[in-house]
Design an enzyme around this catalytic site. Structure first.
Site, PDB file in Angstrom:
ATOM      1  N   GLU A  49       0.836  -1.199   0.000  1.00 50.42           N
ATOM      2  CA  GLU A  49       0.000   0.000   0.000  1.00 50.42           C
ATOM      3  C   GLU A  49       0.873   1.252   0.000  1.00 50.42           C
ATOM      4  O   GLU A  49       1.897   1.301   0.675  1.00 50.42           O
ATOM      5  CB  GLU A  49      -0.911   0.004   1.230  1.00 50.42           C
ATOM      6  CG  GLU A  49      -1.809  -1.215   1.280  1.00 50.42           C
ATOM      7  CD  GLU A  49      -2.565  -1.396   2.579  1.00 50.42           C
ATOM      8  OE1 GLU A  49      -3.614  -2.062   2.551  1.00 50.42           O
ATOM      9  OE2 GLU A  49      -2.107  -0.881   3.627  1.00 50.42           O
ATOM     10  N   TYR A  63      -4.594   6.270   1.066  1.00 53.51           N
ATOM     11  CA  TYR A  63      -3.617   5.319   0.544  1.00 53.51           C
ATOM     12  C   TYR A  63      -4.259   4.459  -0.537  1.00 53.51           C
ATOM     13  O   TYR A  63      -5.480   4.378  -0.634  1.00 53.51           O
ATOM     14  CB  TYR A  63      -3.021   4.446   1.655  1.00 53.51           C
ATOM     15  CG  TYR A  63      -4.019   3.565   2.363  1.00 53.51           C
ATOM     16  CD1 TYR A  63      -4.201   2.240   1.986  1.00 53.51           C
ATOM     17  CD2 TYR A  63      -4.791   4.043   3.419  1.00 53.51           C
ATOM     18  CE1 TYR A  63      -5.116   1.419   2.637  1.00 53.51           C
ATOM     19  CE2 TYR A  63      -5.705   3.240   4.075  1.00 53.51           C
ATOM     20  CZ  TYR A  63      -5.866   1.932   3.683  1.00 53.51           C
ATOM     21  OH  TYR A  63      -6.769   1.131   4.323  1.00 53.51           O
TER      22      TYR A  63
END
Length: 135
Positions: A49, A63
């Site tokens: 991520e 994110y």
């Protein structure tokens, strides 16, 4: 609320309150800054991520999942916390919203149910940890 935000904004240490995670490792970029990449691993699943936005003044970050082993594409998530209480650390309101493009390993509805339960577990863990970090 400062302690609550400090815990939640520690992008590379989400395993501290995400009980379903075995580890979360810093992969690249400056830690907890835009461009930072983490690798989160659970018993069977993993996701890489990337932190794409952070706004400490408004207690928010966004994110994206850039790689994973569970067949999703186009996943973006935004975490936001607001103090709805009287300033004593009680009454934080968390909004954790997400969008996902394609789900190859399940239906979109199945993924929404899965990720919603994981985010709820993380919010509960964050709430428990924050009790020990508030001044």
């Amino acid at each position: 609320m400062a302690g609550f935000w400090k815990l939640s904004a520690d992008f590379v240490n989400v395993q501290k309150y995400g009980a379903h995670l075995i580890a979360c490792e810093h992969v690249e970029g400056e830690i907890n800054a835009v461009g930072c990449v983490r690798l989160c691993r659970g018993p069977e699943l993993w996701a890489k991520e990337k932190l794409v936005a952070i706004d400490p003044l408004n207690y928010s970050y966004t994110y994206q999942v850039i790689d994973c082993n569970f067949g999703i594409e186009g996943y973006t998530s935004t975490f936001n916390v607001e103090n709805a209480g009287d300033g004593d650390g009680e009454g934080n309101v968390i909004e954790w919203r997400f969008d996902v493009g394609a789900c190859k390993s399940c239906t979109k509805e199945e993924f929404v149910g899965f990720i919603s339960s994981k985010l709820e577990q993380m919010i509960q863990g964050l709430d428990e940890m924050a009790k020990f970090h508030e001044p």
